[in-house]
Design a protein around this motif. Sequence first.
Motif, PDB file in Angstrom:
ATOM      1  N   ASP A 118       0.832  -1.198   0.000  1.00  0.00           N
ATOM      2  CA  ASP A 118       0.000   0.000   0.000  1.00  0.00           C
ATOM      3  C   ASP A 118       0.865   1.245   0.000  1.00  0.00           C
ATOM      4  O   ASP A 118       1.123   1.851   1.039  1.00  0.00           O
ATOM      5  N   LYS A 119       1.287   1.643  -1.157  1.00  0.00           N
ATOM      6  CA  LYS A 119       2.202   2.776  -1.224  1.00  0.00           C
ATOM      7  C   LYS A 119       1.507   4.078  -0.869  1.00  0.00           C
ATOM      8  O   LYS A 119       2.122   5.024  -0.396  1.00  0.00           O
TER       9      LYS A 119
ATOM     10  N   LEU B 264      -5.667  -0.845  -1.409  1.00  0.00           N
ATOM     11  CA  LEU B 264      -4.738  -1.044  -2.518  1.00  0.00           C
ATOM     12  C   LEU B 264      -5.419  -0.611  -3.805  1.00  0.00           C
ATOM     13  O   LEU B 264      -6.598  -0.894  -4.019  1.00  0.00           O
TER      14      LEU B 264
ATOM     15  N   ASP C  37      -0.962  -0.279  -7.181  1.00  0.00           N
ATOM     16  CA  ASP C  37      -0.198  -0.958  -6.144  1.00  0.00           C
ATOM     17  C   ASP C  37       0.124  -2.382  -6.560  1.00  0.00           C
ATOM     18  O   ASP C  37       1.227  -2.884  -6.350  1.00  0.00           O
TER      19      ASP C  37
ATOM     20  N   ARG D  76       2.641  -2.721  -9.378  1.00  0.00           N
ATOM     21  CA  ARG D  76       4.021  -2.454  -9.026  1.00  0.00           C
ATOM     22  C   ARG D  76       4.791  -3.744  -8.711  1.00  0.00           C
ATOM     23  O   ARG D  76       6.010  -3.740  -8.642  1.00  0.00           O
TER      24      ARG D  76
END
Lengths: 885, 257
Positions: B101-102, B108, B112, B115
């Motif tokens: 979870d950037k 998400l 996400d 990636r």
Amino acid sequence: MQPPTGPALASAPESPPGAAPGSPLLRWQWREVQAPCLVAGWILVASLAKIVFQLSKKVTSVVPESCLLILLGLGLGGIVLAITKRAEYQLEPSMFFLFLLPPIVLDSGYFMPSRLFFDNLGAILTYAVIGTLWNSFATGAALWGVKQAGLMDEGVEAGLMDFLLFGSLISAVDPVAVLAVFEEVHINETLFIIVFGESLLNDAVTVVLYKVFNSFVEMGPAHVQATDYLKGVASFFVVSLGGAAVGLLFAFLLALITRFTKRVRIIEPLFVFLLAYMAYLAAEMVSLSSILAVTFCGICCKKYVEANISRKSRTTVKYTMKTLASSSETVIFMFLGISAVDTSKWAWDTALVLGTLLFILLFRAVGVILQTWVLNHFRLTPLDRIDQVVMSYGGLRGAVAFALVILLDGAKVRAKDYFVATTIVVVFFTVLVQGLTIKPLVKWLKVKRSDHHKPTLNEELHEHAFDHILAAVEDVVGHHGYRYWRDKWEQFDKRYLSQLLMRKSAYRLKDEIWDVYCKLNIRDAISFVDQGGHVLSASRLTLPSMPSRSSMSESSVTNLLRESGSGACLDLQVIDTVRSRRDKEDAVMHHVLRGSLYKPRRRYKASYSRHFISPSTQERQDKEIFQQNMKRRLETFKSTKHNVCSAKSKARLKKDGRKKQKKSAANAELPNGKPPRSVTWQQTAAVLVAVDSDDEESDSSETEKEDDEGIIFIARATDEILQGKKASGSLDVCPSPRIIPPSPTSAEKELPWKGDRGDLAVYISSETTKIVPVDMQTAWKQSISSLESVASPPGAEPGLHAKTLAGPAPEERHVVPEQRTCFQFPNPLLRSSRPQSAGSPERTEQPELQPLMAPDEHGRMSTSAGPSNSRWLIQFNRAARFSDG
Amino acid sequence: MGQGITPGARTPQEQLPSSLPTTKSSAPARSDSLLDSAGRAAGTSEHTNSLLLARHQSRVGDYNSQSTMRHLAAQLAFQRNYRSFSHSQITRLYSRFTSLDKGENGTLSREDFQRIPELAINPLGDRIINAFFPEGEDQVNFRGFMRTLAHFRPIEDNEKSKDQNGPEPLNSRSNKLHFAFRLYDLDKDDKISRDELLQVLRMMVGVNISDEQLGSIADRTIQEADQDGDSAISFTEFVKVLEKVDVEQKMSIRFLH
């Protein structure tokens, strides 16, 4: 009759009864042929015995063949003993290890279901290494304990080291015995692979333990230093990893060699055996684990070898391997029985025998339970109690143990005779008693059986999807599990190994889903023939691969299989699928095809590259036709399937059929003198058979069963085309006109097509394949291969590869002369293999379906080919005649 | 995420309907949705309660704090579906969730997932990413994340003998199959049409196989499975054609403890 007084050999029971010695007319030269004659004789006896056993289904369904063979050996040994008063025959360890064992191991390695094997590798290794170590030490120590307790006879002069030595040789599960018994039991694959894999891989442990203890015994326990123990541990890694490495090395060599055997097809299979055997010997030579070497060689080379060698070679390899393994196994068991008769080597001690039996059973069970308990923490599907029972009970001992015990040095190991007797009893007990009872036990416990169903396209496809899904989920979860590494490996394999080890043609075409699809098509074609290829009425056709309708065809197929199947089906899947039947079916297919095929008037000639040439109207038309045909086929198929033949579709069929019939009318009058098949209109439809002209790829085929009216061949060179992608720059090489062989046989008609792959290769693009009715290409291959087998000797095959001038492989060029000498239909081939000079783009526009387009095509062809060659003109005239007809 | 409601963090009542599988007819789909609808209908059932609690925690507390997370895990573990995920598994998956979870908003997004480098080379990667997202959503919260992953939990022995009346667990055979089925069935009509099959095939086979070849494979595949003659594979047919496959094993992964 005076059998020789040779060292080990005397009168064989089957040796010819005597002629008078010294006869002037005939001289008795037994001595000269003695050894090979005895070998052949014994194998013959064993094989005959197998036939006799199989006569009675009742007996063989209850008693495993290995038991029967052992009993037979006992009987024969008894007879020999009674005649000669001394035991003459023995299972010689050297013979066993050098000749009898390798074929069996190679066979099991080569046909090992590798996916299953690697999926369970962790469990297999655990059982093989830890389990065997545990068994050896526990058994040896326990026996020593019994000895110390004074329960054993004084005559058993053995210390701890002797017992450990004995424990090491008696505790290894034997691959031969396991295989022989388990293949008749049909337990589920996972269980089988674990037990069997263990029996193969424990060889390294056994070898090391045996050697280490043997040297300890010889040195005397007092002189054993601590470093010797360390050396023993180290040698385990050396022996096992070294053995596997030798196997991998030879697998690599083998794959590499088969990449270049294109023109020596006839000895192709030999390489497989030679290299594998070399691997065995090499490992043996440096005292690494030879069984591991061959096993890994077999497992690892298979993928590449199978892709490289021709279909016929594949069949040859398979059957030769099975034959060798089966006969080795037979001989081994029979000789085990015979050897047991030799009581001179026996020294009986009840406590030792009973103790050993008890301990190996007990410790095996304990070991399995403990290890499984640990393993189940890591396994996705845990092994349950029933599995554990089967695994414990399936720990059979066999000829390896026997050979090892015979190898002991009686001077150093003073209790050798006791050990020999005990080993024999143990082997007999496990093979006879456990072998006999394991089947009822498995039934009683309701162990999940393997279910031998044929792979369907859906399963293949969806299982692939499952794999991808799981890999993705693992990635999401961030847990790099087994699948992650398998993915990595597959990428590596695809990127480097396969490129290096596979022929380009094979590499390009490699796709598992496609493979299965081709296999299914072959199967359909075959079962079509099974059901009576001549009864071509659409209403009676079924597609056996459809589960709903499979029962009928399957039963017939299984019957066939049962008659032809060998006793040693090592592979779990393959032998039950099409391949095993192929030989037989090829012949049938051949006849059917010859009887019912219309010959094409002209070679198919077309450009496949839309990059270079815009699609002509004809091409489009052809495509449409093809699509129509496909559609119709599907409809026909469906109506057959659902037993509803609506009036509408019937009418359509009729119409189409009529159209088609017109087209094929010309075909019907081909000069081969074959009358067209008379069929009702409703049943008629064109069969399109697309051709892959590379005969080496000819393992996939399809016939369209619904159709009866005629078969239109569409030649295409898949492989070469694909290769040609690279060579597409060589457009200046012009395709040669297609030439119709003048000779009337069907083989002649079709074979020359194969010669022109070179032309096609010129115009390659990735799109080329789209044009071709691909699903039908394969049918061509099958027919071709069956025709070939009749029409040309195997040696002639290379000739078919001639003319790939535009192909990327320069070595292909020099094939041309070769073919002249060996190909049987020189005229067409020579012509077609002439170097092509004047390439014209027009050529590439030629239509796909000649029957439809024929006249036009011929016209064009003659213009493009021009008068450059008078022979061609003749050819065109002939072609014109066809089209006129 | 400290302060309150992010796009993905909605009340369970809002979320439940949207997470219903949209397939209407097939039995497994129904059982799947039964789970949620039962919870919704009962209103005060443990199921919904625990959900409410979990949501509440996530909204109010520090999402990433260890204690809250444990609480959440406990709540999740209480639910029928996730009951068999062990505490440590949930903790582990939660940390994975947060590391993915950037945006640090407790949900998400597709980005996400995208990636993840391995997913980019997975032929079915995008389809599988989509499978994580409820219909029409572009965010997935931890609950949805776990819900999808629950499909892949191996079936354990003690679950086989479980009461038959209760809702089918997500990791049942038919739910596993249905998960795979939905990857094919793009238009959610509960049928795999030829086109849909072709798309998947195209993703899965190499470029060496031509469209024609693919087409014939697709035809063949459909023929094989098709029983009612509609030239498409329904879920029932899908199950039938895979009945001999050990789906329980082949669609399960081992979540680390």
